[in-house]
Structure formats: structure tokens, C-alpha cells
Design a protein around this motif. Structure first.
Motif, PDB file in Angstrom:
ATOM      1  N   SER A  80       2.901   3.279 -17.863  1.00 26.51           N
ATOM      2  CA  SER A  80       4.291   3.300 -17.857  1.00 26.51           C
ATOM      3  C   SER A  80       5.031   2.230 -17.036  1.00 26.51           C
ATOM      4  N   GLY A  81       4.089   1.268 -16.802  1.00 30.37           N
ATOM      5  CA  GLY A  81       4.397  -0.069 -15.922  1.00 30.37           C
ATOM      6  C   GLY A  81       4.523   0.270 -14.367  1.00 30.37           C
ATOM      7  N   ILE A  82       4.149   1.266 -13.917  1.00 31.53           N
ATOM      8  CA  ILE A  82       4.076   1.320 -12.540  1.00 31.53           C
ATOM      9  C   ILE A  82       3.007   0.818 -11.644  1.00 31.53           C
ATOM     10  N   SER A  83       3.483  -0.094 -10.663  1.00 28.30           N
ATOM     11  CA  SER A  83       2.454  -0.784 -10.198  1.00 28.30           C
ATOM     12  C   SER A  83       1.729   0.176  -9.165  1.00 28.30           C
ATOM     13  N   ILE A  84       0.384   0.058  -8.942  1.00 31.79           N
ATOM     14  CA  ILE A  84      -0.367   0.700  -7.926  1.00 31.79           C
ATOM     15  C   ILE A  84      -0.379  -0.058  -6.822  1.00 31.79           C
ATOM     16  N   HIS A  85      -0.330   0.643  -5.627  1.00 25.91           N
ATOM     17  CA  HIS A  85      -0.304  -0.410  -4.251  1.00 25.91           C
ATOM     18  C   HIS A  85      -1.719  -0.970  -4.094  1.00 25.91           C
ATOM     19  N   PRO A  86      -1.789  -2.186  -3.660  1.00 30.62           N
ATOM     20  CA  PRO A  86      -2.839  -2.874  -3.420  1.00 30.62           C
ATOM     21  C   PRO A  86      -4.188  -2.246  -2.804  1.00 30.62           C
ATOM     22  N   ASN A  87      -3.748  -1.443  -1.872  1.00 31.16           N
ATOM     23  CA  ASN A  87      -4.621  -0.739  -0.976  1.00 31.16           C
ATOM     24  C   ASN A  87      -4.728   0.621  -1.225  1.00 31.16           C
ATOM     25  N   GLY A  88      -4.051   1.155  -2.454  1.00 33.11           N
ATOM     26  CA  GLY A  88      -3.969   2.656  -2.895  1.00 33.11           C
ATOM     27  C   GLY A  88      -4.293   2.829  -4.327  1.00 33.11           C
ATOM     28  N   LYS A  89      -5.493   2.065  -4.610  1.00 37.90           N
ATOM     29  CA  LYS A  89      -6.104   2.449  -5.980  1.00 37.90           C
ATOM     30  C   LYS A  89      -6.954   4.000  -5.819  1.00 37.90           C
ATOM     31  N   LEU A  90      -7.028   4.583  -7.080  1.00 40.85           N
ATOM     32  CA  LEU A  90      -7.569   5.884  -6.997  1.00 40.85           C
ATOM     33  C   LEU A  90      -9.008   5.662  -6.457  1.00 40.85           C
ATOM     34  N   GLU A  91      -9.381   6.785  -5.583  1.00 39.85           N
ATOM     35  CA  GLU A  91     -10.383   6.909  -4.947  1.00 39.85           C
ATOM     36  C   GLU A  91     -10.550   8.325  -4.138  1.00 39.85           C
TER      37      GLU A  91
END
Length: 116
Positions: A80-91
Motif C-alpha cells: 500500500s506504499g506504507i514505509s516500515i520504520h528503519p528499526n522496525g522490520k518484521l522480526e
């Protein structure tokens, strides 16, 4: 006694805030000019106008627990074009949560989490 806890978050630009929260799946239920109410399933978020807020210095945060496959939500937001936080990748976190984070246009950190 307490039937719900509802976060009240700031918004700088109403139109940007409405567009962002609609994009991530929330529905605008009420627009009182300087006050907005959104909902998504059982979740409800309230917003108040804060035109002097500097989004780069915002300390506002909210944790949203999800009961869907978090990987699908993560991918849907990216698509949808939402940016993931640089320190918030899926983990997976040590506290038995799978999490990721995004930042809204007002500088509010939204962390989505699911129990492992």
C-alpha cells in the motif's frame, strides 16, 4: 468497570492523517474539525489537532496487537506504499512477539505485534 482503553493521538494535518489511517485499514467514524475518531474492528483511535507538533521530535507511540497473520499485514502495508520504520522490520522479539513498526505523518510510532 473499564470497558475500553482508547488512545488519543495528535494530528498536524487532518487530510494527511485521514489518508494514512484509511490506507492502513481504519475507518473515519467522526470528524469534528479539530478532533477525529477512527475505528478498525474492536480498535478505536481518537486524534486531536496539534498544529505545532514537530513530527521529528514526537514521543507518541502506540502498540497494536493483531490477531491476523502479521506477515500478511506487513506485506499488505508495504504494497500500500506504507514505509516500515528503519528499526522496525518484521522480526521475532525475545518477549515472544513478532513485531514491526511504522510512523504516521505526525511522528507517532505504531508497533504491530502478534503473540508467537
Amino acid at each position: 468497570m473499564i470497558s475500553a482503553v482508547i488512545s488519543k493521538l495528535p494530528f498536524i494535518n487532518k487530510d494527511e492523517t485521514i489518508n494514512f489511517y484509511n490506507t492502513i485499514g481504519f475507518q473515519l467514524d467522526a470528524d469534528y474539525g479539530q478532533y477525529l475518531i477512527f475505528s478498525l474492528e474492536q480498535a478505536e483511535l481518537h486524534f486531536f489537532s496539534h498544529s505545532n507538533l514537530n513530527p521529528k521530535q514526537s514521543d507518541f507511540m502506540i502498540y497494536l496487537r493483531v490477531n491476523v497473520e502479521i506477515e500478511k499485514l506487513y506485506n499488505k502495508l508495504i504494497e500500500s506504499g506504507i514505509s516500515i520504520h528503519p528499526n522496525g522490520k518484521l522480526e521475532k522479539k525475545p518477549w515472544n512477539q513478532i513485531e514491526f513498526s511504522i510512523i504516521d505523518p505526525n511522528g507517532t510510532l505504531l508497533t504491530f505485534g502478534q503473540f508467537v
